[in-house]
Design a protein around this motif. Structure first.
Motif, PDB file in Angstrom:
ATOM      1  N   ALA A 137     -36.801 -36.549 -67.827  1.00 38.28           N
ATOM      2  CA  ALA A 137     -37.559 -35.867 -66.789  1.00 38.28           C
ATOM      3  C   ALA A 137     -38.908 -35.468 -67.355  1.00 38.28           C
ATOM      4  CB  ALA A 137     -36.791 -34.635 -66.302  1.00 38.28           C
ATOM      5  N   ALA A 138     -39.762 -34.956 -66.477  1.00 35.10           N
ATOM      6  CA  ALA A 138     -41.020 -34.375 -66.925  1.00 35.10           C
ATOM      7  C   ALA A 138     -40.818 -32.870 -67.090  1.00 35.10           C
ATOM      8  CB  ALA A 138     -42.129 -34.656 -65.930  1.00 35.10           C
ATOM      9  N   CYS A 139     -41.633 -32.267 -67.937  1.00 33.55           N
ATOM     10  CA  CYS A 139     -41.543 -30.833 -68.182  1.00 33.55           C
ATOM     11  C   CYS A 139     -42.919 -30.195 -68.084  1.00 33.55           C
ATOM     12  CB  CYS A 139     -40.972 -30.547 -69.567  1.00 33.55           C
ATOM     13  SG  CYS A 139     -39.206 -30.812 -69.727  1.00 33.55           S
ATOM     14  N   VAL A 140     -42.928 -28.923 -67.752  1.00 34.67           N
ATOM     15  CA  VAL A 140     -44.123 -28.090 -67.818  1.00 34.67           C
ATOM     16  C   VAL A 140     -43.839 -26.983 -68.815  1.00 34.67           C
ATOM     17  CG1 VAL A 140     -45.730 -26.610 -66.562  1.00 34.67           C
ATOM     18  CG2 VAL A 140     -44.706 -28.602 -65.420  1.00 34.67           C
ATOM     19  N   TRP A 141     -44.650 -26.923 -69.873  1.00 30.11           N
ATOM     20  CA  TRP A 141     -44.460 -25.930 -70.923  1.00 30.11           C
ATOM     21  C   TRP A 141     -45.539 -24.856 -70.845  1.00 30.11           C
ATOM     22  CZ3 TRP A 141     -43.906 -31.187 -72.083  1.00 30.11           C
ATOM     23  CH2 TRP A 141     -42.654 -31.598 -72.592  1.00 30.11           C
ATOM     24  N   CYS A 142     -45.209 -23.666 -71.286  1.00 31.33           N
ATOM     25  CA  CYS A 142     -46.179 -22.594 -71.435  1.00 31.33           C
ATOM     26  C   CYS A 142     -46.924 -22.798 -72.752  1.00 31.33           C
ATOM     27  CB  CYS A 142     -45.490 -21.228 -71.423  1.00 31.33           C
ATOM     28  SG  CYS A 142     -46.608 -19.847 -71.775  1.00 31.33           S
ATOM     29  N   ALA A 143     -48.257 -22.838 -72.716  1.00 33.08           N
ATOM     30  CA  ALA A 143     -49.044 -23.076 -73.917  1.00 33.08           C
ATOM     31  C   ALA A 143     -49.136 -21.833 -74.802  1.00 33.08           C
ATOM     32  CB  ALA A 143     -50.446 -23.540 -73.544  1.00 33.08           C
ATOM     33  N   GLU A 144     -48.616 -20.704 -74.327  1.00 35.10           N
ATOM     34  CA  GLU A 144     -48.627 -19.479 -75.130  1.00 35.10           C
ATOM     35  C   GLU A 144     -47.318 -19.276 -75.887  1.00 35.10           C
ATOM     36  OE1 GLU A 144     -51.282 -17.603 -75.587  1.00 35.10           O
ATOM     37  OE2 GLU A 144     -52.391 -18.993 -74.289  1.00 35.10           O
ATOM     38  N   LEU A 169     -39.154 -31.247 -64.040  1.00 34.16           N
ATOM     39  CA  LEU A 169     -39.403 -31.974 -62.805  1.00 34.16           C
ATOM     40  C   LEU A 169     -38.352 -33.077 -62.690  1.00 34.16           C
ATOM     41  CD1 LEU A 169     -43.310 -32.231 -63.071  1.00 34.16           C
ATOM     42  CD2 LEU A 169     -41.879 -30.331 -62.272  1.00 34.16           C
ATOM     43  N   VAL A 170     -37.296 -32.748 -61.990  1.00 34.88           N
ATOM     44  CA  VAL A 170     -36.134 -33.628 -61.895  1.00 34.88           C
ATOM     45  C   VAL A 170     -36.123 -34.304 -60.540  1.00 34.88           C
ATOM     46  CG1 VAL A 170     -33.619 -33.759 -61.968  1.00 34.88           C
ATOM     47  CG2 VAL A 170     -34.827 -32.140 -63.456  1.00 34.88           C
ATOM     48  N   GLY A 171     -35.979 -35.627 -60.517  1.00 41.22           N
ATOM     49  CA  GLY A 171     -35.957 -36.349 -59.258  1.00 41.22           C
ATOM     50  C   GLY A 171     -36.012 -37.853 -59.444  1.00 41.22           C
ATOM     51  N   HIS A 172     -36.589 -38.302 -60.554  1.00 43.71           N
ATOM     52  CA  HIS A 172     -36.599 -39.732 -60.840  1.00 43.71           C
ATOM     53  C   HIS A 172     -35.206 -40.210 -61.237  1.00 43.71           C
ATOM     54  CE1 HIS A 172     -40.840 -40.660 -60.465  1.00 43.71           C
ATOM     55  NE2 HIS A 172     -41.161 -39.593 -61.174  1.00 43.71           N
ATOM     56  N   ALA A 173     -34.929 -41.484 -60.966  1.00 46.39           N
ATOM     57  CA  ALA A 173     -33.617 -42.056 -61.275  1.00 46.39           C
ATOM     58  C   ALA A 173     -33.565 -42.669 -62.667  1.00 46.39           C
ATOM     59  CB  ALA A 173     -33.250 -43.101 -60.227  1.00 46.39           C
ATOM     60  N   ASP A 174     -34.687 -42.637 -63.388  1.00 54.29           N
ATOM     61  CA  ASP A 174     -34.745 -43.207 -64.740  1.00 54.29           C
ATOM     62  C   ASP A 174     -35.782 -42.428 -65.536  1.00 54.29           C
ATOM     63  OD1 ASP A 174     -34.349 -44.879 -66.932  1.00 54.29           O
ATOM     64  OD2 ASP A 174     -34.341 -46.712 -65.732  1.00 54.29           O
ATOM     65  N   ASP A 175     -36.011 -42.822 -66.775  1.00 50.67           N
ATOM     66  CA  ASP A 175     -36.909 -42.084 -67.655  1.00 50.67           C
ATOM     67  C   ASP A 175     -38.323 -41.989 -67.093  1.00 50.67           C
ATOM     68  OD1 ASP A 175     -34.863 -41.748 -69.439  1.00 50.67           O
ATOM     69  OD2 ASP A 175     -35.547 -43.279 -70.850  1.00 50.67           O
ATOM     70  N   VAL A 176     -38.972 -40.864 -67.374  1.00 46.55           N
ATOM     71  CA  VAL A 176     -40.365 -40.651 -66.998  1.00 46.55           C
ATOM     72  C   VAL A 176     -41.262 -41.167 -68.122  1.00 46.55           C
ATOM     73  CG1 VAL A 176     -42.126 -38.918 -66.507  1.00 46.55           C
ATOM     74  CG2 VAL A 176     -39.841 -38.686 -65.526  1.00 46.55           C
ATOM     75  N   LYS A 177     -42.280 -41.958 -67.762  1.00 40.75           N
ATOM     76  CA  LYS A 177     -43.196 -42.527 -68.751  1.00 40.75           C
ATOM     77  C   LYS A 177     -44.429 -41.659 -68.973  1.00 40.75           C
ATOM     78  CE  LYS A 177     -42.875 -46.112 -70.379  1.00 40.75           C
ATOM     79  NZ  LYS A 177     -42.267 -46.540 -71.667  1.00 40.75           N
ATOM     80  N   SER A 178     -44.884 -40.965 -67.921  1.00 41.85           N
ATOM     81  CA  SER A 178     -46.087 -40.153 -68.054  1.00 41.85           C
ATOM     82  C   SER A 178     -46.074 -39.024 -67.044  1.00 41.85           C
ATOM     83  CB  SER A 178     -47.347 -41.009 -67.843  1.00 41.85           C
ATOM     84  OG  SER A 178     -47.460 -41.417 -66.495  1.00 41.85           O
ATOM     85  N   ALA A 179     -46.810 -37.953 -67.353  1.00 40.37           N
ATOM     86  CA  ALA A 179     -46.973 -36.824 -66.438  1.00 40.37           C
ATOM     87  C   ALA A 179     -48.353 -36.231 -66.679  1.00 40.37           C
ATOM     88  CB  ALA A 179     -45.892 -35.778 -66.663  1.00 40.37           C
ATOM     89  N   VAL A 180     -49.142 -36.085 -65.610  1.00 37.51           N
ATOM     90  CA  VAL A 180     -50.508 -35.574 -65.741  1.00 37.51           C
ATOM     91  C   VAL A 180     -50.798 -34.559 -64.642  1.00 37.51           C
ATOM     92  CG1 VAL A 180     -51.373 -37.689 -66.826  1.00 37.51           C
ATOM     93  CG2 VAL A 180     -51.504 -37.436 -64.344  1.00 37.51           C
ATOM     94  N   PHE A 181     -51.660 -33.597 -64.959  1.00 41.80           N
ATOM     95  CA  PHE A 181     -52.121 -32.620 -63.981  1.00 41.80           C
ATOM     96  C   PHE A 181     -53.237 -33.209 -63.121  1.00 41.80           C
ATOM     97  CE2 PHE A 181     -50.411 -29.642 -67.156  1.00 41.80           C
ATOM     98  CZ  PHE A 181     -49.726 -28.753 -66.334  1.00 41.80           C
ATOM     99  N   SER A 182     -53.339 -32.738 -61.885  1.00 42.45           N
ATOM    100  CA  SER A 182     -54.522 -33.014 -61.078  1.00 42.45           C
ATOM    101  C   SER A 182     -55.683 -32.195 -61.630  1.00 42.45           C
ATOM    102  CB  SER A 182     -54.260 -32.650 -59.613  1.00 42.45           C
ATOM    103  OG  SER A 182     -53.938 -31.264 -59.485  1.00 42.45           O
ATOM    104  N   PRO A 183     -56.922 -32.560 -61.313  1.00 41.01           N
ATOM    105  CA  PRO A 183     -58.065 -31.827 -61.859  1.00 41.01           C
ATOM    106  C   PRO A 183     -58.058 -30.340 -61.549  1.00 41.01           C
ATOM    107  CG  PRO A 183     -58.789 -33.912 -60.928  1.00 41.01           C
ATOM    108  CD  PRO A 183     -57.343 -33.759 -60.563  1.00 41.01           C
ATOM    109  N   ASP A 184     -57.464 -29.937 -60.411  1.00 44.10           N
ATOM    110  CA  ASP A 184     -57.406 -28.515 -60.056  1.00 44.10           C
ATOM    111  C   ASP A 184     -56.114 -27.844 -60.508  1.00 44.10           C
ATOM    112  OD1 ASP A 184     -55.558 -29.620 -58.322  1.00 44.10           O
ATOM    113  OD2 ASP A 184     -56.667 -29.175 -56.507  1.00 44.10           O
ATOM    114  N   ASN A 185     -55.267 -28.566 -61.248  1.00 43.14           N
ATOM    115  CA  ASN A 185     -54.005 -28.055 -61.801  1.00 43.14           C
ATOM    116  C   ASN A 185     -52.949 -27.738 -60.746  1.00 43.14           C
ATOM    117  OD1 ASN A 185     -55.080 -28.091 -64.449  1.00 43.14           O
ATOM    118  ND2 ASN A 185     -55.962 -26.051 -64.155  1.00 43.14           N
TER     119      ASN A 185
END
Length: 381
Positions: free
Chosen positions: A141-148, A156-172
């Motif tokens: 899955a994809a994850c969102v971590w706290c940088a502090e 972020l669970v929902g894909h049926a197989d491994d996640v290859k990439s995860a990126v933020f939109s410019p406005d987060n």
């Protein structure tokens, strides 16, 4: 802002003659601090201060040591090859991801190790405010971590197989993911709720990226196509066909009106994002594309391939404008500085070089790594 001559900051107290400048010399106006970030298979990442000619990065037990060309170096050390190295937008933190799933944050000014991201990390990137890190994890899955704290805040669970990439939109506000299940997805970055599933590809989606205005998401797939999607509705706007093999990367120009794709067929293609039309095809040396990117003004395309040179092409005509020669092995990474004045390249020869983007002159070689360079970039923060 400072004037730079051959990657040296000019002392504002000196006259041009005292600074060693002659009529016709090329001078750039750039934002300080100007630094170069490198990641290597030697298990280290380095953050070089180009203004002073020194290198500063992170270390498990911060300590200075003279390395390579007499430069002082503090090094971010991992037990395995470093795959990713990024600096936060405010320049305060360094993010590294190493083979084996170790993700770490370091102080980019002192080299102090700050924290380790929880779990095993496959890929990672900062949000634009530096408060969060998003990426793919070993959980599939994809994850969102706290940088502090390094804590995983959301999976972020929902894909049926491994996640290859995860990126933020410019406005987060959004996160885009690409998966081995042949789909991409859009997620609410705050809640982790899956908003849209983007279906249409027939093979692994290697990456999903946002346009600069976030209105469009581009996906690059191993089915040899790229697709452009409306982020609000999930509608597929264009299918970009023309490559004959799997795609390895996609990138928007800074204005978002153009996009490039690179493929294992050994070509780079440039596309108009409003029509989906291919406007240019570039053949890489020895039919391998290691890296490709636009210049900041989108007038040129930089390509690193299966050779010891980097080539700069006109984005409109395809004419080769510059050939940067000097590396002794294949060039793995090549990018422009944020202002477009310099080009930074990293090679399997363990060397990093800085070049003038106008003349092609090699301005500096950064020495110290002992393994292949997998990422190198100039950061003005």
């Amino acid at each position: 802002l400072r004037f730079i001559f051959q990657l040296q900051v000019l002392d504002p107290r000196l006259s041009l003659a005292e600074a060693g400048l002659s009529n016709g010399d090329e001078v750039q106006l750039v934002q300080e601090p100007l630094r170069c970030l490198t990641a290597s298979f030697d298990g280290t990442a380095r953050l070089w201060s180009l203004g002073s000619g020194s290198s500063a990065a992170a270390s498990r037990a911060p300590e200075a040591a003279a390395e390579g060309s007499g430069r002082e170096a503090l090094v971010a050390r991992h037990d395995g090859p470093v795959l990713t190295a990024l600096v936060s937008c405010d320049g305060s933190k360094l993010l590294t991801v190493a083979a084996g799933g170790e993700g770490r944050l370091w102080c980019a000014s002192t080299g102090e190790p700050l924290l380790r991201l929880s779990g095993e990390v496959v890929s990672a990137e900062f949000s634009s405010d530096g408060r969060l890190v998003a990426g793919a994890s070993s959980y599939g899955a994809a994850c969102v971590w706290c940088a502090e704290t390094g804590e995983c805040l959301r999976k972020l669970v929902g894909h049926a197989d491994d996640v290859k990439s995860a990126v933020f939109s410019p406005d987060n506000e959004l996160i885009a993911t690409g998966s081995c299940d042949s789909t991409a997805a859009l997620w609410d970055a705050t809640s982790g709720q899956q908003l849209l599933t983007l279906r249409g590809h027939t093979d692994v989606v290697r990456c999903a990226i946002f346009s600069p205005c976030r209105a469009v998401v581009a996906t690059a797939s191993m089915d040899a196509t790229a697709r452009l999607w409306d982020t609000a509705s999930g509608e597929c706007l264009h299918v970009l066909r023309g490559h004959s093999k799997a795609l390895s990367l996609a990138a928007f120009s800074a204005c978002g009106r153009s996009m490039l794709t690179a493929s294992y067929d050994g070509t780079v293609r440039v596309w108009q994002t409003d029509t989906g039309a291919c406007t240019l095809e570039l053949a890489a040396d020895n039919n391998v594309v290691n890296a490709a990117s636009f210049s900041p003004d989108a007038r040129a395309v930089l390509v690193a391939s299966a050779s010891e040179v980097v080539r700069l092409y006109s984005a409109s005509s395809g004419e080769c404008l510059l050939t940067l020669s000097g590396h002794e092995d294949w060039v793995r990474s090549a990018v422009f500085s944020p202002d477009g004045a310099f080009i930074c390249s990293g090679s399997y020869d363990a060397g990093v070089r800085l070049w003038s983007a106008s003349s092609g002159e090699c301005l500096r070689e950064l020495q110290g790594h002992t393994g292949a360079i997998v990422a190198a970039e100039v950061v003005a923060r």
